[in-house]
Design an enzyme around this catalytic site. Structure first.
Site, mmCIF file in Angstrom:
data_model
loop_
_atom_site.group_PDB
_atom_site.id
_atom_site.type_symbol
_atom_site.label_atom_id
_atom_site.label_comp_id
_atom_site.label_asym_id
_atom_site.label_seq_id
_atom_site.Cartn_x
_atom_site.Cartn_y
_atom_site.Cartn_z
ATOM 1 C CD GLU A 1 44.371 47.760 33.718
ATOM 2 O OE1 GLU A 1 44.797 47.850 34.721
ATOM 3 O OE2 GLU A 1 44.350 46.603 32.979
ATOM 4 C CB CYS B 1 45.883 39.050 40.182
ATOM 5 S SG CYS B 1 46.084 40.401 40.261
ATOM 6 C CB CYS C 1 52.602 41.592 38.435
ATOM 7 S SG CYS C 1 52.627 40.820 40.767
ATOM 8 C CB CYS D 1 43.900 52.028 42.193
ATOM 9 S SG CYS D 1 44.854 51.147 41.577
ATOM 10 C CB CYS E 1 44.326 45.247 38.916
ATOM 11 S SG CYS E 1 45.968 45.729 38.816
ATOM 12 C CB CYS F 1 48.060 36.789 43.314
ATOM 13 S SG CYS F 1 49.166 37.766 44.000
#
Length: 340
Positions: free
Chosen positions: A89, A116, A109, A102, A330, A113
């Site tokens: 994205e 997230c 990832c 962004c 995100c 976290c």
């Protein structure tokens, strides 16, 4: 075959010299790619047919595929498909000071976290340099205007793909590339301390943002696994070293999570943690998703938190919200696509 958009100007100069050509051809080709925006090397009319044939034999000019664009007031979110079928994205935001994008730096990832959406789906691989550069080029083409600011805060931990992200910055900052000023570029990390120290020696004046989200180890350990490897007493000396080397102000990102990190006590503790540092704190209203149980702090508590920081002479902003009516979190658009 390597993609032509992987090359910095220095890489391209070396390529031409190694192949018996003139160094200045690199600036010519960079201008064709980034200023005149050719799609085929054949359109570089001041390069010889022999040189064009050689470049085409050594490099491809493949681009990404835009598979979805979601739009809201002053924001557009792009879902890209990569050559291997993976998805990433990028988010375009219109501000009064210009347009910012962004970008993502990884597919997935591994930082984990808890709040997230990107970290909910594990890292598949790092993005190549061209896959970051093309996010900018394709959004500029679709938008019909120039991007003035770039933040690497999308899917992925940028410092887990350090070398490629630094090459990306070098290309988009180059006066022969996209010529985006270094002070209009920002990279965010959740706290990969060895790379923070390395980044202090990076020659461009790119801004550094730290995803902090907690004022102490107890809270940060619960929501950010990176803190167990690099706790606050390790992270903050590295940040102070970074500042002493670069003299550049730090940004601390602080997502407001209901009943997790939003108490008045947490605000007071945060003031003590950053006291004396040249920094500002960006308070971020949380974008809730269906897959994660965290809730956003209400506006009254955010203002109370903000006021405590202000009273302690901490420079603080509340991030303007974008995309409440689209998949704003995100990694959320990618997750929806991948989990269909």
């Amino acid at each position: 075959m390597q993609n032509i958009y992987d090359l910095t100007l220095e890489d391209m100069e070396k390529y031409f010299l190694d192949n018996g050509s003139k160094k200045f051809h690199a600036k010519q080709l960079f201008e064709w790619l980034y200023v005149k925006r050719i799609k085929k090397i054949e359109d570089a009319s001041n390069l010889s047919k022999e040189l064009i044939s050689k470049i085409n034999n050594d490099f491809n000019t493949d681009t990404l595929k835009i598979v979805e664009v979601q739009k809201d007031v002053d924001v557009q979110k792009y879902l890209f498909e990569l050559s291997d079928g993976e998805h990433i994205e990028a988010v375009l935001m219109m501000h009064d000071f210009g347009t910012s994008v962004c970008v993502s730096s990884q597919v997935g990832c591994n930082m984990g976290c808890k709040f997230c959406e990107s970290g909910r789906r594990k890292k598949v691989r790092n993005l190549e340099v061209h896959e970051m550069v093309l996010q900018i080029l394709m959004i500029e083409e679709e938008l019909g205007k120039r991007i003035s600011h770039v933040v690497v805060m999308g899917i992925g931990e940028p410092f887990d793909n350090y070398d490629n992200v630094m090459k990306f910055f070098t290309i988009i900052n180059s006066p022969f590339g996209l010529a985006i000023g270094a002070r209009h570029l920002t990279v965010s990390t959740c706290g990969v301390v060895p790379k923070i120290r390395e980044f202090a020696d990076f020659p461009l004046q790119v801004n550094l943002a730290i995803s902090l989200h907690a004022p102490n180890n107890e809270i940060r350990n619960k929501i950010m696994p990176i803190n167990k490897a690099y706790p606050i007493e390790v992270l903050f000396p590295a940040l102070k070293e970074y500042y002493n080397k670069t003299n550049r102000r730090l940004t601390f990102e602080y997502i407001m999570l209901e009943d997790i990190n939003d108490s008045e006590e947490a605000a007071e503790e945060l003031c003590k943690l950053v006291k004396g540092m040249n920094c500002y704190i960006n308070l971020i209203p949380y974008n809730e998703t269906n897959n994660i149980e965290f809730k956003r702090t209400n506006a009254v508590k955010i203002m109370r938190f903000y006021d405590i920081l202000k009273k302690n002479n901490i420079t603080v902003t509340i991030r303007r919200e974008f995309g409440r009516n689209i998949s704003a979190a995100c990694g959320q658009l990618r997750s929806k696509k991948e989990e269909l």
